[in-house]
Motif scaffolding. Structure first.
Motif: not given
Length: 331
Positions: A135-137, A179-183
């Protein structure tokens, strides 16, 4: 931590009861380590504690309620080492600042959603089976992600070749299929290491987010695939404030036989890379053909002034630059 009074119950008071009893005693730091080869099963209940600030679980079977830390408002540090998922699990905490998941089996059917919006540091290291969805961090400062092992069938569950991936169904929100890079896009310092040639990062790059705060980046050779270097090219173009890039090429480390550094000035760079980029560090065992291809690619960005403390590496870099000049003349 002070002494914990022994519970006034039967001598056969089991480990599960001990765990929940210790939590109710108001401890601030708690480490539960199972040394047996078969994992230890904790009861699937919410951990409720106003005092717990750090929790380390090693060799434990985990379930969904146990990983919901909404009732632990003081929890800031969580470490899961060689743990196993008994079912579909989401890890959630509003208070968590530091999260380390190492050599855990996250399952293979549905992806784990990690919702920790106030996280400052993240480590995902080892065989994690199905890649988790982050999720967003926005407060993330340091992140290290490494995939090092395969499963017993020789394949990587981090692979994701399908547009409507069953593993991601019900977890990806809105139109965001990363899956991963947005977070990870809010990180200031980021390392992405993988032994797999086809992994979930490839699909994420198709919708590559902007790494708006990223200052230092470490990548391995699986981000440097000739001849077009699409992954490296993409992430460089989406890192507008990047200051230092480190490429670990065909070298496991931590000691690398050859280290070369390109120092950049405003005259060296092209408009396609960050105007803040000051140095590119290349670490390798030997400057062979594949490393030459990477150097040639960097030259396409006008990044070609290499320096090194060792005479041999400096000689190799100068030879490469001479070859580049010859190619330019031939063209």
């Amino acid at each position: 931590m002070g002494k914990i009074a022994q519970p006034k119950t039967s001598p056969k008071f089991n480990m599960n009861q001990w765990f929940w009893y210790v939590v109710t005693c108001g401890v601030r730091m708690f480490r539960l380590e199972n040394l047996r080869r078969d994992g230890f099963h904790l009861e699937d209940m919410h951990i409720v504690s106003q005092h717990l600030t750090r929790l380390d679980l090693v060799g434990i079977y985990l379930r969904n309620m146990l990983c919901d830390f909404s009732s632990c408002p003081s929890l800031e540090h969580l470490e899961l080492d060689t743990c196993y998922w008994c079912s579909d699990i989401n890890i959630s905490s509003e208070s968590l600042k530091h999260l380390a998941i190492t050599y855990c089996d996250l399952g293979i059917e549905l992806r784990t959603l990690i919702y920790v919006p106030n996280l400052v540091s993240l480590m995902l290291d080892g065989h994690l089976s199905c890649a988790p969805v982050l999720g967003c961090m926005p407060s993330l400062q340091d992140a290290f992600v490494r995939v090092t092992l395969v499963n017993n069938r020789g394949s990587y569950f981090w692979d994701c070749d399908y547009e409507d991936c069953y593993s991601c169904y019900g977890i990806i929100h809105g139109n965001n299929m990363c899956v991963l890079l947005e977070g990870l896009s809010g990180a200031e310092n980021l390392a992405l290491i993988s032994e797999s040639k086809t992994f979930v990062f490839g699909r994420d790059l198709e919708q590559c987010p902007t790494f708006s705060k990223l200052k230092t980046l470490v990548l391995d050779d699986h981000w440097c695939v000739a001849p077009d270097f699409p992954a490296l090219n993409c992430i460089l173009k989406h890192s507008p404030v990047l200051e230092k890039l480190t490429l670990q090429l065909f070298s496991k480390g931590p000691q690398h036989k050859i280290e070369m550094i390109a120092r950049l000035t405003s005259m060296d760079r092209s408009v396609a890379v960050s105007e803040h980029l000051k140095a590119i560090e290349i670490k390798c065992e030997v400057v062979g053909e594949e490393v030459h291809k990477v150097l040639k690619f960097l030259c396409s960005f006008n990044i070609c002034k290499l320096t090194n403390d060792t005479l041999s590496a400096l000689y190799i870099s100068l030879v490469f630059l001479h070859m580049r000049d010859l190619e330019t003349k031939i063209e």
